[in-house]
Scaffold this active site. Structure first.
Site, PDB file in Angstrom:
ATOM      1  N   HIS A   1      99.810  12.979  32.439  1.00  0.00           N
ATOM      2  CA  HIS A   1      98.365  12.756  32.298  1.00  0.00           C
ATOM      3  C   HIS A   1      97.581  13.938  32.860  1.00  0.00           C
ATOM      4  CE1 HIS A   1      99.001  11.451  36.463  1.00  0.00           C
ATOM      5  NE2 HIS A   1      97.701  11.608  36.646  1.00  0.00           N
ATOM      6  N   TYR A   2      98.086  14.500  33.955  1.00  0.00           N
ATOM      7  CA  TYR A   2      97.447  15.674  34.567  1.00  0.00           C
ATOM      8  C   TYR A   2      97.585  16.896  33.663  1.00  0.00           C
ATOM      9  CZ  TYR A   2      97.116  19.691  37.756  1.00  0.00           C
ATOM     10  OH  TYR A   2      96.801  20.891  38.336  1.00  0.00           O
ATOM     11  N   LEU A   3      98.774  17.113  33.129  1.00  0.00           N
ATOM     12  CA  LEU A   3      99.001  18.269  32.263  1.00  0.00           C
ATOM     13  C   LEU A   3      98.198  18.158  30.968  1.00  0.00           C
ATOM     14  CD1 LEU A   3     102.835  18.764  32.776  1.00  0.00           C
ATOM     15  CD2 LEU A   3     100.992  20.161  33.724  1.00  0.00           C
TER      16      LEU A   3
END
Length: 212
Positions: free
Chosen positions: A125-127
């Site tokens: 989700h961060y990437l």
């Protein structure tokens, strides 16, 4: 150059203020709370201004020549906050810079943001948030540089790094050296419209950045 710093109160941001204190640039540090201002000015901010990445930052950015985005939601927040800050906050700042005629934009991203589905599942989700922000910047028409560090540490910087459009090994890099890379990018004429990974290495930062 008058430089607007988003994420100035974060760990990379604070290192960047220290590095910029000895430069010819003026750092405008955006803070969410007024009581954060004096400490950041002691670190090297020329001025501090109140603002929130989840809101309109146009007044906070007025009169600046460049933007450095070092902000992040942090490791202890959920996916929703990551989208709000790392993706939507970055995209909003890119759009504001473009609307205000601020051409130079330097983004702190992450290694593997170009292929988020290949990253660790817990980080995807961060990437993806970083990926979407990076792609928006690349298509914005601004003079961009996207810096993608590896695993961040709090060790003292060595002043030496390894850079490449893509590095296979997800190695470490001290936050202090990331800040030094950002300042070197700001001072370089060769990094416009470039994207590169950076980890600790054997090449001095100025030499490494000159080869990007």
């Amino acid at each position: 150059m008058h430089v607007f710093i988003a994420g100035a109160n974060g760990q990379i941001g604070q290192h960047l203020l220290r590095e910029m204190a000895d430069s010819d640039h003026e750092a405008r540090a955006m803070v969410r709370h007024q009581d954060q201002g004096p400490e950041l000015q002691q670190l090297g901010a020329t001025e501090t201004v109140l603002g929130d990445l989840e809101q309109d930052c146009s007044e906070a950015m007025r009169g600046c020549d460049a933007v450095i985005f070092t902000a992040g939601s942090g490791p202890h927040t959920g996916p929703d906050k990551t989208i709000d800050v790392d993706q939507d906050g970055a995209i909003r700042l890119v759009d504001t810079a473009r609307a205000m005629g601020i051409k130079r934009f330097i983004m702190v991203s992450s290694m593997r943001a170009e292929e988020p589905d290949k990253g660790p599942e817990k980080l995807r989700h961060y990437l993806w948030a970083k990926h979407n922000a990076d792609e928006h910047l690349k298509n914005s028409g601004l003079d961009y540089t996207i810096v993608r560090p590896g695993q961040l540490t709090n060790e003292e910087g060595t002043g030496k790094v390894r850079v490449s459009p893509r590095l296979d090994e997800f190695d470490k890099i001290p936050r202090q050296d990331v800040a030094r890379v950002l300042l070197a990018v700001l001072d370089s004429d060769t990094t416009t419209n470039r994207v590169f990974d950076v980890v600790s290495g054997d090449t001095t930062i100025p030499e490494a950045i000159s080869s990007v």
